[in-house]
Design a protein around this motif. Structure first.
Motif, short mmCIF file in Angstrom:
data_model
loop_
_atom_site.label_atom_id
_atom_site.label_comp_id
_atom_site.label_asym_id
_atom_site.label_seq_id
_atom_site.Cartn_x
_atom_site.Cartn_y
_atom_site.Cartn_z
N ARG A 124 1.43 -5.80 -0.44
CA ARG A 124 0.00 -5.67 -0.15
C ARG A 124 -0.31 -5.59 1.35
O ARG A 124 -1.06 -4.71 1.77
N PRO A 125 0.26 -6.49 2.18
CA PRO A 125 -0.02 -6.38 3.63
C PRO A 125 0.42 -5.04 4.22
O PRO A 125 -0.24 -4.50 5.10
N VAL A 126 1.56 -4.53 3.73
CA VAL A 126 2.04 -3.23 4.22
C VAL A 126 1.07 -2.13 3.81
O VAL A 126 0.74 -1.25 4.61
N LEU A 127 0.60 -2.18 2.57
CA LEU A 127 -0.35 -1.18 2.08
C LEU A 127 -1.64 -1.22 2.89
O LEU A 127 -2.17 -0.18 3.28
N GLU A 128 -2.12 -2.43 3.17
CA GLU A 128 -3.36 -2.57 3.94
C GLU A 128 -3.20 -1.99 5.35
O GLU A 128 -4.07 -1.28 5.85
N THR A 129 -2.06 -2.30 5.97
CA THR A 129 -1.80 -1.80 7.32
C THR A 129 -1.73 -0.28 7.33
O THR A 129 -2.32 0.38 8.21
N MET A 130 -1.03 0.29 6.36
CA MET A 130 -0.88 1.74 6.31
C MET A 130 -2.21 2.42 5.98
O MET A 130 -2.51 3.50 6.50
N ALA A 131 -2.98 1.80 5.10
CA ALA A 131 -4.28 2.37 4.73
C ALA A 131 -5.21 2.41 5.94
O ALA A 131 -5.90 3.41 6.19
N GLU A 132 -5.23 1.31 6.69
CA GLU A 132 -6.06 1.27 7.90
C GLU A 132 -5.60 2.32 8.91
O GLU A 132 -6.41 3.00 9.52
N PRO A 178 -3.76 5.87 -4.19
CA PRO A 178 -5.03 6.41 -3.69
C PRO A 178 -5.72 5.49 -2.68
O PRO A 178 -5.71 4.27 -2.83
N ILE A 179 -6.26 6.09 -1.64
CA ILE A 179 -7.07 5.38 -0.65
C ILE A 179 -8.35 6.19 -0.50
O ILE A 179 -8.31 7.41 -0.36
N GLU A 180 -9.47 5.52 -0.49
CA GLU A 180 -10.74 6.23 -0.35
C GLU A 180 -11.59 5.60 0.74
O GLU A 180 -11.78 4.38 0.76
N VAL A 181 -12.05 6.42 1.68
CA VAL A 181 -13.01 5.95 2.67
C VAL A 181 -14.37 6.01 2.00
O VAL A 181 -14.96 7.07 1.82
N ILE A 182 -14.87 4.86 1.56
CA ILE A 182 -16.07 4.87 0.73
C ILE A 182 -17.35 4.85 1.56
O ILE A 182 -18.42 5.21 1.05
N ALA A 183 -17.28 4.42 2.80
CA ALA A 183 -18.49 4.40 3.63
C ALA A 183 -18.12 4.30 5.10
O ALA A 183 -17.16 3.63 5.46
N VAL A 184 -18.87 5.00 5.91
CA VAL A 184 -18.74 4.87 7.35
C VAL A 184 -20.04 4.27 7.86
O VAL A 184 -21.12 4.78 7.59
N VAL A 195 -16.37 2.96 15.65
CA VAL A 195 -16.83 3.31 14.30
C VAL A 195 -16.39 2.22 13.34
O VAL A 195 -15.26 1.74 13.40
N THR A 196 -17.29 1.78 12.48
CA THR A 196 -16.93 0.85 11.41
C THR A 196 -16.85 1.61 10.09
O THR A 196 -17.61 2.55 9.87
N ALA A 197 -15.92 1.20 9.24
CA ALA A 197 -15.73 1.91 7.97
C ALA A 197 -15.23 0.97 6.90
O ALA A 197 -14.66 -0.10 7.20
N GLU A 198 -15.44 1.35 5.66
CA GLU A 198 -14.93 0.61 4.51
C GLU A 198 -13.93 1.49 3.76
O GLU A 198 -14.18 2.66 3.51
N ILE A 199 -12.78 0.89 3.43
CA ILE A 199 -11.71 1.62 2.77
C ILE A 199 -11.44 0.98 1.41
O ILE A 199 -11.24 -0.23 1.32
N LEU A 200 -11.45 1.79 0.36
CA LEU A 200 -11.21 1.29 -0.99
C LEU A 200 -9.74 1.44 -1.35
O LEU A 200 -9.18 2.53 -1.34
N LEU A 201 -9.12 0.28 -1.66
CA LEU A 201 -7.73 0.25 -2.13
C LEU A 201 -7.72 -0.24 -3.56
O LEU A 201 -8.71 -0.82 -4.04
#
Length: 200
Positions: free
Chosen positions: A22-30, A124-130, A159-165
């Motif tokens: 999970r931490p690796v996925l979060e880091t890569m997603a960001e 899948p990774i989705e940028v749900i909001a900027v 820029v601030t953003a929300e990422i859906l994992l």
């Protein structure tokens, strides 16, 4: 009974693996989302510089005294604000297209094993909001040789953003300090350059 124990053991193993990855996925997603956002930042500034032909002299006026010595560096606030406004407007439009877009990370990338990089199913990774987009000018002075000073103007964009994992939403902030214009000043730099400030 044995089958239940097997299922329980498998579930525990999967849970353990998930916690480790999970931490690796979060880091890569960001990192993936940040790369896309920085690309938009770079492109917005490059397009505005190209379209407007903005130069250092359009943003900063160098004043000299009767002896020809530099006496002050003066910001053209109107030009600086106009340039920043156009950059932010372009970024907002491009970031709107990024919201809702889907990115992905191959499972092999999470293992840290080089030969598995880019392999396996994609998560899948989705940028749900900027969210907010903000920009501040920064002035950098550095020695460029004997009696020479390089003055670089950059725009620090945030820029601030929300990422859906799978199973969670990440909140991230992307900041990049991107050069806008620069010149080499020959002669002593006057103390009055401090009037430029960080938010000029």
């Amino acid at each position: 009974m044995g089958s239940l124990l097997g299922i329980a053991a498998a579930a525990l193993l999967l849970s353990s693996v998930e916690r480790q990855l999970r931490p690796v996925l979060e880091t890569m997603a960001e990192a993936e989302a940040k790369n896309k956002i920085v690309e938009i930042m770079d492109r917005a500034i490059a397009e505005e510089l190209s379209a407007g032909g903005t130069t250092y002299e359009d943003l900063i006026h160098i004043e000299t005294d009767e002896a020809g010595e530099i006496s002050a560096l003066t910001s053209d606030m109107s030009a600086l604000n106009r340039f920043r406004t156009e950059i932010l407007r372009t970024m907002v439009a491009d970031l709107d297209t990024l919201s809702g877009s889907e990115l992905s990370i191959p499972v092999g990338n999470l293992t840290g094993i080089h030969i598995l990089s880019g392999k396996g199913a994609s998560l899948p990774i989705e940028v749900i909001a900027v969210g907010s987009v903000h920009g501040d000018y920064r002035h950098h002075f550095e020695n460029a040789g004997i009696n020479q000073t390089r003055h670089q103007i950059s725009l620090e964009l945030t820029v601030t953003a929300e990422i859906l994992l799978p199973g969670e939403t990440l909140h991230t902030q992307v900041t990049a300090d991107i050069p806008v214009a620069e010149t080499v000043i020959v002669g002593p730099v006057p103390d009055t350059y401090l009037q430029l400030g960080a938010d000029a």
